[in-house]
Motif scaffolding. Structure first.
Motif, PDB file in Angstrom:
ATOM      1  N   ASN A 163      21.370  17.821 -17.225  1.00 30.49           N
ATOM      2  CA  ASN A 163      21.904  19.185 -17.283  1.00 30.49           C
ATOM      3  C   ASN A 163      22.952  19.356 -16.191  1.00 30.49           C
ATOM      4  OD1 ASN A 163      20.261  19.750 -19.470  1.00 30.49           O
ATOM      5  ND2 ASN A 163      18.662  20.661 -18.236  1.00 30.49           N
ATOM      6  N   ASP A 164      22.756  20.276 -15.253  1.00 31.38           N
ATOM      7  CA  ASP A 164      23.747  20.478 -14.193  1.00 31.38           C
ATOM      8  C   ASP A 164      23.354  19.784 -12.893  1.00 31.38           C
ATOM      9  OD1 ASP A 164      21.605  22.146 -13.799  1.00 31.38           O
ATOM     10  OD2 ASP A 164      22.796  23.772 -12.925  1.00 31.38           O
ATOM     11  N   LEU A 165      22.325  18.924 -12.946  1.00 29.02           N
ATOM     12  CA  LEU A 165      21.855  18.202 -11.766  1.00 29.02           C
ATOM     13  C   LEU A 165      22.387  16.776 -11.759  1.00 29.02           C
ATOM     14  CD1 LEU A 165      18.155  19.424 -11.745  1.00 29.02           C
ATOM     15  CD2 LEU A 165      20.045  20.268 -10.348  1.00 29.02           C
ATOM     16  N   VAL A 166      22.688  16.267 -10.577  1.00 32.52           N
ATOM     17  CA  VAL A 166      23.255  14.927 -10.412  1.00 32.52           C
ATOM     18  C   VAL A 166      22.343  14.121  -9.495  1.00 32.52           C
ATOM     19  CG1 VAL A 166      25.270  13.642  -9.565  1.00 32.52           C
ATOM     20  CG2 VAL A 166      25.586  15.872 -10.640  1.00 32.52           C
TER      21      VAL A 166
ATOM     22  N   SER B 188      27.236   9.178  -7.588  1.00 35.08           N
ATOM     23  CA  SER B 188      26.524   9.807  -8.705  1.00 35.08           C
ATOM     24  C   SER B 188      26.232   8.761  -9.769  1.00 35.08           C
ATOM     25  CB  SER B 188      27.369  10.920  -9.304  1.00 35.08           C
ATOM     26  OG  SER B 188      27.677  11.869  -8.322  1.00 35.08           O
TER      27      SER B 188
ATOM     28  N   ASP C 206      22.953  19.720  -7.123  1.00 34.41           N
ATOM     29  CA  ASP C 206      23.898  20.362  -8.035  1.00 34.41           C
ATOM     30  C   ASP C 206      25.236  20.634  -7.359  1.00 34.41           C
ATOM     31  OD1 ASP C 206      23.198  22.412  -6.359  1.00 34.41           O
ATOM     32  OD2 ASP C 206      22.383  23.720  -7.911  1.00 34.41           O
ATOM     33  N   SER C 207      25.460  20.026  -6.204  1.00 30.30           N
ATOM     34  CA  SER C 207      26.719  20.231  -5.484  1.00 30.30           C
ATOM     35  C   SER C 207      27.680  19.071  -5.735  1.00 30.30           C
ATOM     36  CB  SER C 207      26.451  20.374  -3.979  1.00 30.30           C
ATOM     37  OG  SER C 207      25.905  19.183  -3.477  1.00 30.30           O
ATOM     38  N   ARG C 208      28.933  19.279  -5.387  1.00 32.60           N
ATOM     39  CA  ARG C 208      29.950  18.254  -5.565  1.00 32.60           C
ATOM     40  C   ARG C 208      30.575  17.930  -4.210  1.00 32.60           C
ATOM     41  NH1 ARG C 208      28.529  18.824 -10.180  1.00 32.60           N
ATOM     42  NH2 ARG C 208      29.382  19.722 -12.032  1.00 32.60           N
TER      43      ARG C 208
ATOM     44  N   ARG D 120      22.958  11.973 -14.585  1.00 33.07           N
ATOM     45  CA  ARG D 120      23.036  13.433 -14.703  1.00 33.07           C
ATOM     46  C   ARG D 120      21.920  13.929 -15.599  1.00 33.07           C
ATOM     47  NH1 ARG D 120      27.423  15.692 -12.853  1.00 33.07           N
ATOM     48  NH2 ARG D 120      29.274  14.476 -12.458  1.00 33.07           N
TER      49      ARG D 120
ATOM     50  N   SER E 262      21.711  26.269  -3.629  1.00 35.84           N
ATOM     51  CA  SER E 262      21.834  24.933  -4.213  1.00 35.84           C
ATOM     52  C   SER E 262      20.450  24.330  -4.422  1.00 35.84           C
ATOM     53  CB  SER E 262      22.668  24.024  -3.311  1.00 35.84           C
ATOM     54  OG  SER E 262      21.987  23.766  -2.102  1.00 35.84           O
ATOM     55  N   THR E 263      20.377  23.465  -5.409  1.00 37.47           N
ATOM     56  CA  THR E 263      19.155  22.732  -5.694  1.00 37.47           C
ATOM     57  C   THR E 263      19.317  21.341  -5.119  1.00 37.47           C
ATOM     58  OG1 THR E 263      18.786  23.931  -7.743  1.00 37.47           O
ATOM     59  CG2 THR E 263      17.691  21.805  -7.529  1.00 37.47           C
TER      60      THR E 263
END
Length: 141
Positions: free
Chosen positions: A65-68, A60, A91-93, A63, A3-4
């Protein structure tokens, strides 16, 4: 799963006082600068949202790209004074884990503020604080 995650504490003057790459994904050379840029770009959104809610965990807010970007603001915003923002780019939920991470880091931050040798708004250089934040990131993120 890699994960980032990039965590930052931003003072009332929009100055980062603590930064840490806390994700498990392999680091890219330009990633740290990109993460800082994304978090700084979200400060205006935080400023607008903080005055419209009494919640400390703003979830959140942006956003890229895929980063929050998730944000936790200190209690000062409820009293309509400038506040400190705890910001996480991830980048996790996992909203529950992120909220728990923020709450525990907030407690650590309060302990730093209570230290008579710490000047509020200055950079946090404590290796103990850094170690605790990274341990909390491994636990919750």
């Amino acid at each position: 799963m890699a994960s980032t995650a990039c965590f930052m504490i931003v003072s009332k003057n929009d100055i980062p006082i603590y930064e840490a790459e806390v994700g498990t994904a392999p680091k890219k050379e330009d990633a740290a600068h990109q993460h800082q840029f994304i978090l700084h770009a979200a400060l205006d959104i935080v400023q607008d949202l903080a005055w419209t809610t009494s919640a400390m965990f703003l979830k959140s807010i942006d956003r890229f790209n895929d980063l929050v970007v998730s944000v936790y603001v200190t209690a000062g915003h409820i009293l309509h004074i400038i506040h400190t923002r705890l910001m996480l780019l991830h980048d996790s939920r996992n909203d529950d884990g992120i909220k728990s991470f923020f709450q525990e880091v907030h407690e650590l931050y309060i302990k730093i503020l209570l230290n008579p040798l710490y000047l509020p708004g200055s950079r946090i250089t404590s290796s103990h604080f850094d170690t605790k934040v990274r341990a909390l990131a491994r636990k919750y993120l």
